[in-house]
Design an enzyme around this catalytic site. Sequence first.
Site, PDB file in Angstrom:
ATOM      1  N   LYS A 152     -10.754  -8.186   7.202  1.00  0.00           N
ATOM      2  CA  LYS A 152      -9.851  -7.413   6.336  1.00  0.00           C
ATOM      3  C   LYS A 152     -10.053  -5.911   6.545  1.00  0.00           C
ATOM      4  O   LYS A 152     -11.134  -5.381   6.286  1.00  0.00           O
ATOM      5  CB  LYS A 152     -10.123  -7.779   4.868  1.00  0.00           C
ATOM      6  CG  LYS A 152      -9.293  -7.006   3.859  1.00  0.00           C
ATOM      7  CD  LYS A 152      -7.848  -7.435   3.874  1.00  0.00           C
ATOM      8  CE  LYS A 152      -7.037  -6.692   2.815  1.00  0.00           C
ATOM      9  NZ  LYS A 152      -5.602  -6.850   3.042  1.00  0.00           N
ATOM     10  N   LYS A 169      -4.630  -8.952  -1.187  1.00  0.00           N
ATOM     11  CA  LYS A 169      -3.920  -8.883  -2.468  1.00  0.00           C
ATOM     12  C   LYS A 169      -2.713  -9.814  -2.526  1.00  0.00           C
ATOM     13  O   LYS A 169      -2.317 -10.262  -3.591  1.00  0.00           O
ATOM     14  CB  LYS A 169      -3.545  -7.450  -2.829  1.00  0.00           C
ATOM     15  CG  LYS A 169      -2.510  -6.810  -1.947  1.00  0.00           C
ATOM     16  CD  LYS A 169      -1.182  -6.659  -2.618  1.00  0.00           C
ATOM     17  CE  LYS A 169      -0.219  -5.872  -1.784  1.00  0.00           C
ATOM     18  NZ  LYS A 169       0.247  -6.439  -0.568  1.00  0.00           N
ATOM     19  N   LYS A 219       1.598 -12.000   4.250  1.00  0.00           N
ATOM     20  CA  LYS A 219       2.657 -12.003   3.232  1.00  0.00           C
ATOM     21  C   LYS A 219       3.456 -13.313   3.307  1.00  0.00           C
ATOM     22  O   LYS A 219       3.762 -13.936   2.295  1.00  0.00           O
ATOM     23  CB  LYS A 219       3.578 -10.785   3.417  1.00  0.00           C
ATOM     24  CG  LYS A 219       2.872  -9.469   3.108  1.00  0.00           C
ATOM     25  CD  LYS A 219       3.719  -8.274   3.464  1.00  0.00           C
ATOM     26  CE  LYS A 219       3.115  -6.969   2.998  1.00  0.00           C
ATOM     27  NZ  LYS A 219       1.694  -6.809   3.135  1.00  0.00           N
ATOM     28  N   GLY A 264       0.812  -1.226   0.000  1.00  0.00           N
ATOM     29  CA  GLY A 264       0.000   0.000   0.000  1.00  0.00           C
ATOM     30  C   GLY A 264       0.838   1.266   0.000  1.00  0.00           C
ATOM     31  O   GLY A 264       0.465   2.281  -0.593  1.00  0.00           O
ATOM     32  N   ASN A 265       2.032   1.206   0.635  1.00  0.00           N
ATOM     33  CA  ASN A 265       2.878   2.413   0.720  1.00  0.00           C
ATOM     34  C   ASN A 265       3.470   2.797  -0.633  1.00  0.00           C
ATOM     35  O   ASN A 265       4.041   3.867  -0.792  1.00  0.00           O
ATOM     36  CB  ASN A 265       3.991   2.216   1.757  1.00  0.00           C
ATOM     37  CG  ASN A 265       4.863   1.000   1.466  1.00  0.00           C
ATOM     38  OD1 ASN A 265       4.485   0.141   0.673  1.00  0.00           O
ATOM     39  ND2 ASN A 265       6.014   0.928   2.091  1.00  0.00           N
TER      40      ASN A 265
END
Length: 318
Positions: A131, A215, A277, A14-15
């Site tokens: 989420k 994602k 992740k 996201g960053n």
Amino acid sequence: MEMKNRKIVVALGGNAILSTDASAQAQQDALKSTAEYLVKFIENGDDIIISHGNGPQVGNLLLQQEAANSEKNPAMPLDTCVAMTQGSIGYWLQNAMDQVLSDRQLDKEVVSLVTQVVVDENDAAFKNPSKPIGPFLTQEEAEKEMQQSDAVFKEDAGRGWRKVVPSPKPVSIKEHKVIDQLVEAGVITVTVGGGGIPVVQRNGQVEGVEAVIDKDFASQKLAELVKADLLVVLTGVDNVYVNYNKPDQKKLETVSVSEMKQYIKEDQFAAGSMLPKVEAAIQFVEGYPEGKAIITSLENIQGVLTEEGGTIITADKA
């Protein structure tokens, strides 16, 4: 040692898109600098598929939808909002990549694909929203929102309270064959944006559902389906650590699936941030043992190119 012509799925954190300023201009500027890093893969002779998150963007869009909701202009449902953010972020990313490719005189096409991701309608996630999406609120703001609507808010990794929605696991990627064809034709493809539009199969038809898919898991499923050589999961740090922020903190470099599973049992990874992740990386190399997964930062792309940087997860040796 640089390898050529690898097929690589790069999952942007996201960053890479949004830090604090949610304006279109700020997000486009952030993606321009992201594209400067991504183009290194192209210069290295790799074929890349880019995926990205949309948590802040879809949350902000839902707020805008609710604020303008009326009989004549009803708010769009969550699956449609995911599609809208796939379009907007895909447009920004295409534009940024085109600029950088042009600057470097690289003759490559970029396309973003509105992507549907199939989930199981009986997934337990639909009964337990988890989420986080949208902006961070204080506890007081979150409690007020919960009193006024049927939304669920949870505390997110010490950063504040966020709305949570169901996050079912991806079963398949509806467009994976098209994505593979595009990559085989040398097209840089932006896909499974925001984890993809969640759909279920009912009576031979595909229907959207109210959910957001992680994602990283969508990227893992895609990497498996297209038989990618490498799944690169980008985050805010160069490496995954165990005993993080403790005196005996240890940087993970090349790690096997079974070692990573042991660390998960020890609760080494934060549920809201690093754990998905790591789990996505494990699932990829378990589903496609010929591939590898790397978790690292955008700034450490050079280490990924040489496979000498980041945390590299490999299948257990037979």
